[in-house]
Design a protein around this motif. Sequence first.
Motif, short mmCIF file in Angstrom:
data_model
loop_
_atom_site.label_atom_id
_atom_site.label_comp_id
_atom_site.label_asym_id
_atom_site.label_seq_id
_atom_site.Cartn_x
_atom_site.Cartn_y
_atom_site.Cartn_z
N MET A 1 -30.68 21.89 21.18
CA MET A 1 -31.38 21.29 20.22
C MET A 1 -32.69 21.97 20.01
O MET A 1 -33.02 23.03 20.73
CB MET A 1 -31.66 19.65 20.34
CG MET A 1 -32.64 19.49 21.70
SD MET A 1 -32.50 17.61 22.08
CE MET A 1 -30.83 17.18 22.59
N THR A 2 -33.38 21.66 18.91
CA THR A 2 -34.63 22.32 18.52
C THR A 2 -35.84 22.02 19.80
O THR A 2 -35.61 20.92 20.48
CB THR A 2 -35.21 22.12 17.27
OG1 THR A 2 -35.68 20.62 17.12
CG2 THR A 2 -34.15 22.59 16.22
N LEU A 3 -36.86 22.89 19.93
CA LEU A 3 -37.95 22.48 20.80
C LEU A 3 -38.46 21.14 20.61
O LEU A 3 -38.88 20.25 21.42
CB LEU A 3 -38.89 23.52 20.90
CG LEU A 3 -39.92 23.13 21.77
CD1 LEU A 3 -39.37 23.55 23.06
CD2 LEU A 3 -41.00 24.70 21.53
N ILE A 4 -38.82 20.94 19.20
CA ILE A 4 -39.41 19.42 18.62
C ILE A 4 -38.48 18.54 19.10
O ILE A 4 -38.92 17.16 19.66
CB ILE A 4 -39.60 19.29 17.08
CG1 ILE A 4 -40.52 20.42 16.82
CG2 ILE A 4 -39.89 17.94 16.75
CD1 ILE A 4 -40.72 20.74 15.38
N ASP A 5 -36.83 18.34 18.98
CA ASP A 5 -36.04 17.28 19.42
C ASP A 5 -36.12 17.23 20.79
O ASP A 5 -36.14 15.98 21.46
CB ASP A 5 -34.67 17.62 18.75
CG ASP A 5 -34.70 17.46 17.32
OD1 ASP A 5 -35.52 16.74 16.58
OD2 ASP A 5 -33.89 18.10 16.53
N CYS A 6 -36.22 18.35 21.51
CA CYS A 6 -36.10 18.25 22.91
C CYS A 6 -37.18 17.56 23.56
O CYS A 6 -37.34 16.81 24.52
CB CYS A 6 -36.13 19.56 23.70
SG CYS A 6 -35.81 19.65 25.47
N ALA A 7 -38.59 17.85 22.75
CA ALA A 7 -39.78 16.98 23.40
C ALA A 7 -39.75 15.48 23.13
O ALA A 7 -40.03 14.98 23.82
CB ALA A 7 -40.91 17.66 22.47
N ASN B 1 -37.63 14.05 25.57
CA ASN B 1 -38.45 13.89 26.75
C ASN B 1 -39.67 12.97 26.83
O ASN B 1 -40.34 12.75 27.87
CB ASN B 1 -39.01 15.33 27.40
CG ASN B 1 -37.78 15.95 28.19
OD1 ASN B 1 -37.52 15.89 29.19
ND2 ASN B 1 -37.31 17.08 27.36
N GLY B 2 -39.93 12.45 25.51
CA GLY B 2 -41.26 11.59 25.41
C GLY B 2 -42.60 12.13 25.68
O GLY B 2 -43.33 11.65 26.04
N VAL B 3 -42.54 13.53 25.29
CA VAL B 3 -43.93 14.25 25.53
C VAL B 3 -44.14 15.00 24.33
O VAL B 3 -43.29 15.30 23.23
CB VAL B 3 -43.81 15.24 26.69
CG1 VAL B 3 -43.64 14.33 28.07
CG2 VAL B 3 -42.65 16.34 26.54
N ALA B 4 -45.30 15.65 24.31
CA ALA B 4 -45.62 16.53 23.01
C ALA B 4 -44.89 17.77 23.07
O ALA B 4 -44.55 18.49 24.34
CB ALA B 4 -46.99 16.74 22.98
N ALA C 1 -35.31 24.36 28.05
CA ALA C 1 -36.51 23.58 27.65
C ALA C 1 -36.46 22.55 28.66
O ALA C 1 -35.47 21.79 28.63
CB ALA C 1 -37.10 23.42 26.62
N ALA C 2 -37.57 22.03 29.20
CA ALA C 2 -37.39 20.80 30.05
C ALA C 2 -39.09 20.24 30.21
O ALA C 2 -40.01 20.86 30.05
CB ALA C 2 -37.11 21.09 31.73
N ASP C 3 -39.14 18.99 30.70
CA ASP C 3 -40.41 18.27 30.96
C ASP C 3 -41.19 19.40 32.03
O ASP C 3 -42.33 18.98 32.01
CB ASP C 3 -40.40 17.01 30.88
CG ASP C 3 -39.50 16.62 32.22
OD1 ASP C 3 -38.59 17.50 32.92
OD2 ASP C 3 -39.31 15.24 32.62
N GLN C 4 -40.45 19.86 32.91
CA GLN C 4 -41.11 20.24 34.31
C GLN C 4 -40.30 21.32 34.72
O GLN C 4 -39.10 21.12 34.93
CB GLN C 4 -41.55 19.37 35.42
CG GLN C 4 -42.51 20.02 36.33
CD GLN C 4 -42.92 18.88 37.36
OE1 GLN C 4 -42.59 17.95 37.22
NE2 GLN C 4 -43.43 19.24 38.40
N ALA C 5 -40.87 22.55 35.12
CA ALA C 5 -39.88 23.79 35.40
C ALA C 5 -39.68 23.26 37.03
O ALA C 5 -40.22 22.83 37.77
CB ALA C 5 -40.70 25.32 35.59
N GLY C 6 -38.34 23.57 37.25
CA GLY C 6 -37.76 23.29 38.75
C GLY C 6 -36.76 24.27 38.84
O GLY C 6 -36.65 25.36 38.40
N THR C 7 -35.87 23.71 39.78
CA THR C 7 -34.90 24.69 40.42
C THR C 7 -33.85 25.05 39.21
O THR C 7 -33.13 26.05 39.21
CB THR C 7 -34.06 24.20 41.42
OG1 THR C 7 -33.58 22.68 41.24
CG2 THR C 7 -35.04 24.12 42.86
N MET C 8 -33.73 24.15 38.12
CA MET C 8 -32.84 24.31 37.08
C MET C 8 -33.70 25.10 35.98
O MET C 8 -32.77 25.52 35.16
CB MET C 8 -32.28 23.06 36.83
CG MET C 8 -33.09 22.37 35.58
SD MET C 8 -34.57 21.44 36.49
CE MET C 8 -35.42 20.71 34.91
#
Length: 228
Positions: A79-85, A88-91, A107-114
């Motif tokens: 999905m687009t970055l806006i829809d992904c945000a 995730n419930g974030v800006a 894109a993710a709410d926080q970078a991690g191992t994935m």
Amino acid sequence: MEFLKDQPTRLVLIGAAAALVAGAVIAGAMVAGGRGEKTAPPPASQGGLVVETGAPDDGRLDPAKPLRCFVAGQFVGEMTLIDCAKRNGVATGALDVGVDEAGNLAAADQAGTMLTPLPPQADAIPLQPTAAPGAPGQVAAAQANAPAGACWRYTEGGWRKLPTDQTLNACVQTLFAGRCERPGGATYGRWMQQTLRLVPGKVEVSGDNRSFRTIAEQASNCAISPIG
């Protein structure tokens, strides 16, 4: 030279000479016409991993271009970055954008191992000087002639450059010593052209943001073994 007085012979010779002249003219025209053409480089000369994050002329993320979206560490679709945000419930600016384990833009709410964050841009904010944990002079002899380069910390969705160049060992100690990661989590840094990643029990390095290898072990007290 008596044969030249024979009219059929003279005609044959004249025809052969005319054919040679015409061939030379045609060859010259072909060479001249090809001088202005540029030969395209072979695909192999343009190889390498390329992650397109937007228009080629500005390198920015295209908000209308779908990318892989993760919510709470789970892939939920493209999905687009806006829809992904929104998912995730974030800006939008609070999302981390990087490369997933398959090498795709995500894109993710926080970078991690994935999700491995993309390399820093030239306008990244520098950090204020901080003292590196660890005993003074530790492995000083081994590090005396080690190369030094830019050291980066990934925090709050962006890259921050340390004010001075450091050796690989000093960069790792500055970024990760005294910090333990929880299972499934990861903390990122960068030294020169390599991405550093702290995961439970070890520090890893990667030159392509996809394949990581261990460069240092971490003890249960969060101390990191010297590199070099």
